[in-house]
Design a protein around this motif. Structure first.
Motif, PDB file in Angstrom:
ATOM      1  N   ALA A   1       0.830  -1.209   0.000  1.00 41.78           N
ATOM      2  CA  ALA A   1       0.000   0.000   0.000  1.00 41.78           C
ATOM      3  C   ALA A   1       0.861   1.254   0.000  1.00 41.78           C
ATOM      4  CB  ALA A   1      -0.923  -0.015   1.223  1.00 41.78           C
ATOM      5  N   LEU A   2       1.956   1.214   0.759  1.00 43.01           N
ATOM      6  CA  LEU A   2       2.885   2.349   0.792  1.00 43.01           C
ATOM      7  C   LEU A   2       3.511   2.572  -0.577  1.00 43.01           C
ATOM      8  CD1 LEU A   2       4.164   4.418   2.779  1.00 43.01           C
ATOM      9  CD2 LEU A   2       6.013   2.775   3.135  1.00 43.01           C
ATOM     10  N   GLU A   3       3.861   1.483  -1.265  1.00 45.52           N
ATOM     11  CA  GLU A   3       4.413   1.594  -2.617  1.00 45.52           C
ATOM     12  C   GLU A   3       3.395   2.212  -3.569  1.00 45.52           C
ATOM     13  OE1 GLU A   3       5.709  -2.233  -3.866  1.00 45.52           O
ATOM     14  OE2 GLU A   3       7.496  -2.250  -2.593  1.00 45.52           O
ATOM     15  N   ASN A   4       2.145   1.764  -3.473  1.00 46.10           N
ATOM     16  CA  ASN A   4       1.100   2.299  -4.361  1.00 46.10           C
ATOM     17  C   ASN A   4       0.881   3.793  -4.140  1.00 46.10           C
ATOM     18  OD1 ASN A   4       0.616  -0.183  -5.563  1.00 46.10           O
ATOM     19  ND2 ASN A   4      -0.936  -0.763  -4.059  1.00 46.10           N
ATOM     20  N   ILE A   5       0.963   4.219  -2.867  1.00 45.80           N
ATOM     21  CA  ILE A   5       0.758   5.639  -2.558  1.00 45.80           C
ATOM     22  C   ILE A   5       1.949   6.473  -3.000  1.00 45.80           C
ATOM     23  CG2 ILE A   5       0.500   7.303  -0.677  1.00 45.80           C
ATOM     24  CD1 ILE A   5      -1.015   5.064   0.851  1.00 45.80           C
ATOM     25  N   CYS A   6       3.157   6.023  -2.629  1.00 45.88           N
ATOM     26  CA  CYS A   6       4.366   6.822  -2.887  1.00 45.88           C
ATOM     27  C   CYS A   6       4.798   6.789  -4.344  1.00 45.88           C
ATOM     28  CB  CYS A   6       5.509   6.320  -2.009  1.00 45.88           C
ATOM     29  SG  CYS A   6       5.242   6.542  -0.244  1.00 45.88           S
ATOM     30  N   LEU A   7       4.459   5.713  -5.066  1.00 42.88           N
ATOM     31  CA  LEU A   7       4.907   5.583  -6.455  1.00 42.88           C
ATOM     32  C   LEU A   7       3.755   5.753  -7.438  1.00 42.88           C
ATOM     33  CD1 LEU A   7       7.346   2.543  -6.065  1.00 42.88           C
ATOM     34  CD2 LEU A   7       7.850   4.983  -5.891  1.00 42.88           C
ATOM     35  N   ASP A   8       2.733   6.457  -7.007  1.00 47.64           N
ATOM     36  CA  ASP A   8       1.580   6.704  -7.887  1.00 47.64           C
ATOM     37  C   ASP A   8       1.982   7.483  -9.131  1.00 47.64           C
ATOM     38  OD1 ASP A   8      -1.319   6.496  -8.256  1.00 47.64           O
ATOM     39  OD2 ASP A   8      -1.264   8.682  -8.123  1.00 47.64           O
ATOM     40  N   TRP A   9       3.008   8.335  -8.985  1.00 45.55           N
ATOM     41  CA  TRP A   9       3.465   9.139 -10.134  1.00 45.55           C
ATOM     42  C   TRP A   9       4.043   8.265 -11.242  1.00 45.55           C
ATOM     43  CZ3 TRP A   9       8.720   8.596 -11.066  1.00 45.55           C
ATOM     44  CH2 TRP A   9       9.486   8.099  -9.999  1.00 45.55           C
ATOM     45  N   GLN A  10       4.593   7.080 -10.880  1.00 45.25           N
ATOM     46  CA  GLN A  10       5.113   6.183 -11.913  1.00 45.25           C
ATOM     47  C   GLN A  10       3.985   5.626 -12.773  1.00 45.25           C
ATOM     48  OE1 GLN A  10       7.500   3.154  -9.967  1.00 45.25           O
ATOM     49  NE2 GLN A  10       9.364   4.290 -10.377  1.00 45.25           N
ATOM     50  N   LYS A  11       2.876   5.252 -12.107  1.00 38.30           N
ATOM     51  CA  LYS A  11       1.726   4.724 -12.856  1.00 38.30           C
ATOM     52  C   LYS A  11       1.132   5.783 -13.754  1.00 38.30           C
ATOM     53  CE  LYS A  11       0.452   1.483  -9.200  1.00 38.30           C
ATOM     54  NZ  LYS A  11      -0.590   1.104  -8.214  1.00 38.30           N
ATOM     55  N   ALA A  12       1.063   7.019 -13.239  1.00 40.62           N
ATOM     56  CA  ALA A  12       0.533   8.114 -14.055  1.00 40.62           C
ATOM     57  C   ALA A  12       1.404   8.349 -15.282  1.00 40.62           C
ATOM     58  CB  ALA A  12       0.460   9.392 -13.215  1.00 40.62           C
ATOM     59  N   GLY A  13       2.734   8.216 -15.100  1.00 45.77           N
ATOM     60  CA  GLY A  13       3.653   8.370 -16.225  1.00 45.77           C
ATOM     61  C   GLY A  13       3.474   7.300 -17.275  1.00 45.77           C
ATOM     62  N   ARG A  14       3.201   6.041 -16.828  1.00 49.48           N
ATOM     63  CA  ARG A  14       2.988   4.955 -17.773  1.00 49.48           C
ATOM     64  C   ARG A  14       1.708   5.159 -18.564  1.00 49.48           C
ATOM     65  NH1 ARG A  14       4.122   1.497 -13.194  1.00 49.48           N
ATOM     66  NH2 ARG A  14       6.327   1.023 -13.094  1.00 49.48           N
ATOM     67  N   ILE A  15       0.655   5.639 -17.872  1.00 45.70           N
ATOM     68  CA  ILE A  15      -0.620   5.860 -18.561  1.00 45.70           C
ATOM     69  C   ILE A  15      -0.480   6.942 -19.622  1.00 45.70           C
ATOM     70  CG2 ILE A  15      -2.977   6.722 -18.240  1.00 45.70           C
ATOM     71  CD1 ILE A  15      -2.908   5.389 -15.459  1.00 45.70           C
ATOM     72  N   GLU A  16       0.274   8.006 -19.283  1.00 46.10           N
ATOM     73  CA  GLU A  16       0.473   9.103 -20.242  1.00 46.10           C
ATOM     74  C   GLU A  16       1.241   8.635 -21.451  1.00 46.10           C
ATOM     75  OE1 GLU A  16       2.297  12.225 -18.103  1.00 46.10           O
ATOM     76  OE2 GLU A  16       0.528  12.699 -16.901  1.00 46.10           O
ATOM     77  N   GLN A  17       2.212   7.710 -21.222  1.00 45.33           N
ATOM     78  CA  GLN A  17       2.991   7.200 -22.348  1.00 45.33           C
ATOM     79  C   GLN A  17       2.131   6.323 -23.252  1.00 45.33           C
ATOM     80  OE1 GLN A  17       6.331   5.238 -20.565  1.00 45.33           O
ATOM     81  NE2 GLN A  17       7.299   7.119 -19.913  1.00 45.33           N
TER      82      GLN A  17
END
Length: 271
Positions: free
Chosen positions: A255-271
């Motif tokens: 859960a901590l990874e999902n919260i703190c690394l949410d910006w990585q997922k957003a970057g993948r979606i944008e790509q």
């Protein structure tokens, strides 16, 4: 309209996929517990050798009602949490300082790496002689076990930052503090969180051993005491509790990874 319809058609499949993702990890544990219950009920395995899951649950309910189980769980949680906070903080600070400064890296890293290669559980006699058998000794042992995974992952994460990103930060005129907060720390965070997840496993392993040595409370003490009286129900109960606490810790880390690394997922979606 066609795109909207296609999007609406894919949503049930996505929900189905998410449902499978939630329940699939529990399939094997449930099957093992079911087979365990069946094996004992069918007398394939003697109940004196391996009590059934129902017998373990009944023992847990009885110990909970007497207050012994919640008391020992809370004591173990306190020891684990205190050791993790102390050891994790030291490991993170050392990894941060040594990763950022070549001078402190040259001064401290070699010594820390030598200490890291000493099995921390082999320090039990030293800890007992130096600190006794009280809470300080148990918390210190957990802290030592947790410190090194977080140190090495923090150090590796910081020293593995892409130099081109740092050059770009300098080109934009970022201050040292801005470089640390906007480039270095976010770039190192995935590796640091891997260290946290690994350290949580080490935390419980260390605590199990610490609580079975000269202890008068905690889940490990319950298991050792039950072993002396050949009470397999309580021994298995303690093992199950450690497994559940370990799983809960892993879920917290995810859960901590999902919260703190949410910006990585957003970057993948944008790509």
């Amino acid at each position: 309209m066609e795109n909207v319809a296609a999007f609406g058609a894919t949503r049930p499949h996505k929900r189905q996929h998410l449902t499978w993702q939630k329940f699939l990890p529990w399939l094997i544990p449930v099957m093992l517990v079911g087979f365990w219950q069946l094996a004992v009920s069918a007398n394939w395995i003697s109940s004196s050798l391996l009590p059934s899951p129902l017998a373990v649950i009944q023992d847990g309910i009885a110990l909970w009602q007497t207050g012994e189980l919640p008391k020992n769980i809370s004591i173990s949680l306190y020891r684990a949490t205190a050791g993790f906070v102390i050891g994790g903080s030291i490991g993170f600070l050392l990894g941060l300082v040594n990763g950022l400064s070549k001078v402190t890296r040259a001064l401290f890293d070699s010594s820390i790496q030598m200490l890291r290669n000493i099995p921390h559980l082999s320090l039990i006699p030293v800890v007992i002689i130096a600190l006794g058998i009280g809470e300080t000794a148990k918390i210190s042992l957990v802290a030592v076990g947790v410190m090194f995974p977080i140190y090495i992952n923090t150090f590796h994460g910081i020293t593995s930052i892409d130099p081109e990103l740092l050059e770009m930060g300098h080109a934009y005129g970022l201050s040292k503090r801005a470089l640390l907060t906007k480039i270095v720390f976010p770039g190192a965070l995935p590796t640091i969180l891997v260290g946290v997840r690994y350290a949580l496993g080490v935390m419980w392993t260390t605590l199990i051993v610490a609580e079975t040595i000269s202890s008068s409370s905690g889940i490990g003490y319950m298991a050792t005491n039950a072993q002396e009286f050949m009470n397999m129900d309580t021994v298995l109960l303690c093992i199950v509790i450690y497994a559940l606490l370990g799983k809960f810790s892993d879920l917290v880390a995810k859960a901590l990874e999902n919260i703190c690394l949410d910006w990585q997922k957003a970057g993948r979606i944008e790509q």
